[in-house]
Design a protein around this motif. Structure first.
Motif, short mmCIF file in Angstrom:
data_model
loop_
_atom_site.label_atom_id
_atom_site.label_comp_id
_atom_site.label_asym_id
_atom_site.label_seq_id
_atom_site.Cartn_x
_atom_site.Cartn_y
_atom_site.Cartn_z
N GLN A 9 0.76 -1.23 0.00
CA GLN A 9 0.00 0.00 0.00
C GLN A 9 0.81 1.30 0.00
OE1 GLN A 9 -2.98 0.88 -0.67
NE2 GLN A 9 -2.68 2.97 -0.07
N PRO A 10 1.72 1.58 0.90
CA PRO A 10 2.34 2.91 0.86
C PRO A 10 3.06 3.17 -0.46
CG PRO A 10 2.90 1.79 2.90
CD PRO A 10 2.20 0.80 2.04
N HIS A 11 3.74 2.17 -0.98
CA HIS A 11 4.50 2.35 -2.21
C HIS A 11 3.58 2.45 -3.42
CE1 HIS A 11 8.22 1.86 -0.09
NE2 HIS A 11 7.77 0.72 0.45
N VAL A 12 2.48 1.72 -3.40
CA VAL A 12 1.54 1.74 -4.52
C VAL A 12 0.93 3.12 -4.68
CG1 VAL A 12 -0.65 0.84 -5.37
CG2 VAL A 12 1.01 -0.70 -4.39
N SER A 13 0.46 3.69 -3.59
CA SER A 13 -0.18 5.00 -3.69
C SER A 13 0.81 6.09 -4.06
CB SER A 13 -0.89 5.34 -2.38
OG SER A 13 0.02 5.37 -1.31
N MET A 14 2.05 6.02 -3.57
CA MET A 14 3.06 7.01 -3.94
C MET A 14 3.40 6.92 -5.42
SD MET A 14 5.76 7.34 -0.76
CE MET A 14 6.55 5.82 -1.22
N GLN A 15 3.59 5.72 -5.94
CA GLN A 15 3.96 5.57 -7.34
C GLN A 15 2.80 5.91 -8.27
OE1 GLN A 15 5.49 1.59 -7.20
NE2 GLN A 15 7.59 2.32 -7.00
N LEU A 16 1.59 5.58 -7.88
CA LEU A 16 0.42 5.95 -8.66
C LEU A 16 0.28 7.47 -8.72
CD1 LEU A 16 -1.97 4.70 -10.18
CD2 LEU A 16 -3.26 4.84 -8.07
N LEU A 17 0.50 8.13 -7.60
CA LEU A 17 0.44 9.58 -7.54
C LEU A 17 1.54 10.21 -8.39
CD1 LEU A 17 -0.97 12.03 -6.34
CD2 LEU A 17 0.60 11.88 -4.41
N GLN A 18 2.72 9.62 -8.41
CA GLN A 18 3.81 10.13 -9.25
C GLN A 18 3.44 10.08 -10.72
OE1 GLN A 18 7.25 7.81 -8.32
NE2 GLN A 18 7.69 8.91 -6.42
N GLY A 19 2.78 9.01 -11.15
CA GLY A 19 2.36 8.89 -12.54
C GLY A 19 1.31 9.91 -12.92
N VAL A 20 0.34 10.14 -12.03
CA VAL A 20 -0.70 11.13 -12.28
C VAL A 20 -0.08 12.53 -12.30
CG1 VAL A 20 -2.78 12.16 -11.32
CG2 VAL A 20 -2.53 9.69 -11.37
N ASP A 21 0.82 12.81 -11.37
CA ASP A 21 1.49 14.11 -11.35
C ASP A 21 2.32 14.35 -12.60
OD1 ASP A 21 0.41 14.93 -8.96
OD2 ASP A 21 2.14 14.30 -7.75
N LEU A 22 2.95 13.31 -13.11
CA LEU A 22 3.77 13.44 -14.32
C LEU A 22 2.92 13.88 -15.51
CD1 LEU A 22 6.59 12.87 -15.61
CD2 LEU A 22 5.65 10.65 -16.23
N ILE A 23 1.78 13.24 -15.70
CA ILE A 23 0.88 13.62 -16.79
C ILE A 23 0.30 15.01 -16.55
CG2 ILE A 23 -1.28 13.05 -17.98
CD1 ILE A 23 0.97 11.24 -18.77
N ALA A 24 -0.06 15.31 -15.31
CA ALA A 24 -0.64 16.62 -15.00
C ALA A 24 0.36 17.74 -15.27
CB ALA A 24 -1.09 16.67 -13.55
N ARG A 25 1.63 17.54 -14.92
CA ARG A 25 2.64 18.57 -15.20
C ARG A 25 2.89 18.72 -16.69
NH1 ARG A 25 7.42 16.58 -12.31
NH2 ARG A 25 6.13 14.85 -11.72
N ALA A 26 2.74 17.62 -17.44
CA ALA A 26 2.98 17.69 -18.89
C ALA A 26 1.86 18.44 -19.60
CB ALA A 26 3.11 16.29 -19.46
N VAL A 27 0.61 18.26 -19.17
CA VAL A 27 -0.51 18.89 -19.88
C VAL A 27 -0.93 20.22 -19.27
CG1 VAL A 27 -1.37 16.68 -20.68
CG2 VAL A 27 -2.32 17.66 -18.62
N ARG A 28 -0.40 20.62 -18.14
CA ARG A 28 -0.81 21.86 -17.47
C ARG A 28 -0.69 23.10 -18.36
NH1 ARG A 28 1.82 22.41 -12.03
NH2 ARG A 28 0.19 20.96 -11.48
N PRO A 29 0.36 23.29 -19.15
CA PRO A 29 0.43 24.50 -19.98
C PRO A 29 -0.65 24.58 -21.04
CG PRO A 29 2.59 23.49 -19.81
CD PRO A 29 1.61 22.54 -19.22
N THR A 30 -1.23 23.46 -21.44
CA THR A 30 -2.23 23.48 -22.49
C THR A 30 -3.63 23.77 -21.98
OG1 THR A 30 -2.66 21.11 -22.34
CG2 THR A 30 -0.90 21.81 -23.82
N LEU A 31 -3.82 23.85 -20.66
CA LEU A 31 -5.14 24.08 -20.07
C LEU A 31 -5.35 25.55 -19.76
CD1 LEU A 31 -5.14 21.07 -17.60
CD2 LEU A 31 -6.18 21.17 -19.87
N GLY A 32 -6.58 25.95 -19.67
CA GLY A 32 -6.91 27.31 -19.29
C GLY A 32 -7.47 28.13 -20.42
#
Length: 73
Positions: A9-32
């Motif tokens: 559990q602790p490692h799964v949630s951290m790594q899953l969050l890292q993947g979501v954050d990676l995509i979010a940081r990549a697409v953030r400039p295109t939003l708004g």
């Protein structure tokens, strides 16, 4: 090919969050209200870099991340 593994559990949630954050940081400039362009260069580098202005296309072009558990996010 990597061997199957059990990740708890602790490692799964951290790594899953890292993947979501990676995509979010990549697409953030295109939003708004005033989206900006993002330059995308493929891994094979056979073509010139593309300028993408929408988050959906950019997220689909990001195919894989090096770590399998982060890639799941």
């Amino acid at each position: 090919m990597t061997r199957p593994s059990v990740v708890f559990q602790p490692h799964v949630s951290m790594q899953l969050l890292q993947g979501v954050d990676l995509i979010a940081r990549a697409v953030r400039p295109t939003l708004g209200p005033r989206p900006k362009h993002v330059a995308y260069e493929s891994v094979t580098r056979t073509n010139a870099p593309e300028l993408l202005s929408d988050a959906g296309t950019l997220a689909r072009r990001i195919i894989a991340v090096s770590d399998d558990h982060v890639d799941l996010g």
